[in-house]
Design an enzyme around this catalytic site. Structure first.
Site, PDB file in Angstrom:
ATOM      1  CG  ASP A 146      -1.908  -1.131   1.224  1.00  0.00           C
ATOM      2  OD1 ASP A 146      -2.296  -1.551   0.114  1.00  0.00           O
ATOM      3  OD2 ASP A 146      -2.272  -1.605   2.310  1.00  0.00           O
ATOM      4  CG  HIS A 184      -4.268 -18.324  -0.838  1.00  0.00           C
ATOM      5  ND1 HIS A 184      -3.114 -18.890  -0.328  1.00  0.00           N
ATOM      6  CD2 HIS A 184      -4.338 -17.077  -0.306  1.00  0.00           C
ATOM      7  CE1 HIS A 184      -2.511 -18.015   0.466  1.00  0.00           C
ATOM      8  NE2 HIS A 184      -3.237 -16.918   0.505  1.00  0.00           N
TER       9      HIS A 184
END
Length: 296
Positions: A118, A272
């Protein structure tokens, strides 16, 4: 009604015939002693399922990075399961990244999830992107590298095609697997997989499954990840009291199970799970997929 019942029967029958499912689990570094106990109970519960790997997310500050390193090494040494650290490049220089990669390789770590990370507040650009990090890691050692994929496009991407080209750059840099952002419409993932294949992206694209245990957390996650939360999901959680965790868990498991049933029917064999450091729902869904605990 008959055709619907036949559809459910067909899904369940095809699921019962599966024998080649691979799963992986994602955790985050604990910040308190209680969270640490929860994490290791979950690792202990899920490890006997013999997942392909267990990944650990990576924070933007040095303290959390150190916790990531510690958790990864402990999973690898205590469970024998391949431990996979997340690594971001937005907040670290090349020399530091090279040193981290060398340390992981020397510790027996062979796979890394390579991410940009980020952007800090007020920042619009960075010197390195995920494709650059993939190339850097491949220069250090022959890591297996997973990257992120966004079926509903990355929040910062101007359009879906731009996002797809970015994924292609990561594949060309040396990544071998892409883990998708979570989603709630199986068709969204399947269409994305087909578009990636048509674009010549040579990656195994693995669906990221988020079993919802906290609806407020889900809304927060969806808000900053560009994930569409369908109206039917809002309605399912409407009216549930905050302390009714049991019902929320049952709903979360049911929704995720429906998704993996459809994906498995469509030929998906790798899943996942974003566990949020809890094991119950992921364990139940794996059982549905035919993944059973193995001794030794």
């Amino acid at each position: 009604m008959v055709s619907y019942a036949q559809g459910i029967e067909s899904l369940n029958q095809s699921l019962s015939e599966l024998s080649d499912i691979n799963v992986s689990f994602e955790f985050f570094p604990p910040r308190t002693e209680q969270m640490e106990q929860t994490l290791w109970k979950s690792v202990e519960r899920l490890a006997p399922l013999k997942p392909a790997y267990m990944s650990v997310t990576y924070g933007a500050n040095s303290g959390e990075r150190d916790r990531t390193h510690d958790v990864v090494k402990r999973i690898q040494s205590e469970t024998g399961i391949a431990a996979v650290p997340h690594l971001t490049c937005v907040d670290a220089g090349k020399k530091e990244l090279i040193q981290i990669a060398k340390d992981y390789w020397q510790s027996g770590i062979r796979r890394i999830v390579a991410l940009r990370g980020d952007l800090p507040a007020g920042t619009e650009k960075t010197e390195m992107y995920a494709s650059d990090l993939v190339a850097l890691l491949k220069d250090v050692a022959d890591f297996d590298i997973s990257v992120a994929a966004y079926p509903e496009k990355h929040p910062e991407a101007p359009n879906a095609q731009f996002d797809l080209l970015n994924l292609k750059r990561k594949a060309e840099a040396g990544a071998t697997q892409a883990i998708s952002q979570f989603f709630f419409d199986a068709e969204v993932f399947l269409r994305f997989r087909d578009r990636a294949a048509a674009a010549g992206i040579d990656l195994d694209i693995v669906p990221g499954i988020l079993p919802v245990t906290n609806y407020q957390t889900l809304k927060r996650f969806a808000g900053f990840t560009n994930v569409h939360v369908p109206s039917w999901l809002h309605k399912m959680y409407d009216g549930l009291e905050k302390d009714d965790q049991t019902t929320r868990n049952l709903l979360g498991a049911s929704i995720a199970m429906d998704t993996v049933k459809v994906l498995a029917k469509e030929g998906i064999r790798d899943f996942h799970f974003y566990t949020l450091n809890r094991s119950e729902l992921s364990y139940a869904i794996c059982h549905l997929l035919g993944v059973r605990a193995q001794n030794g």
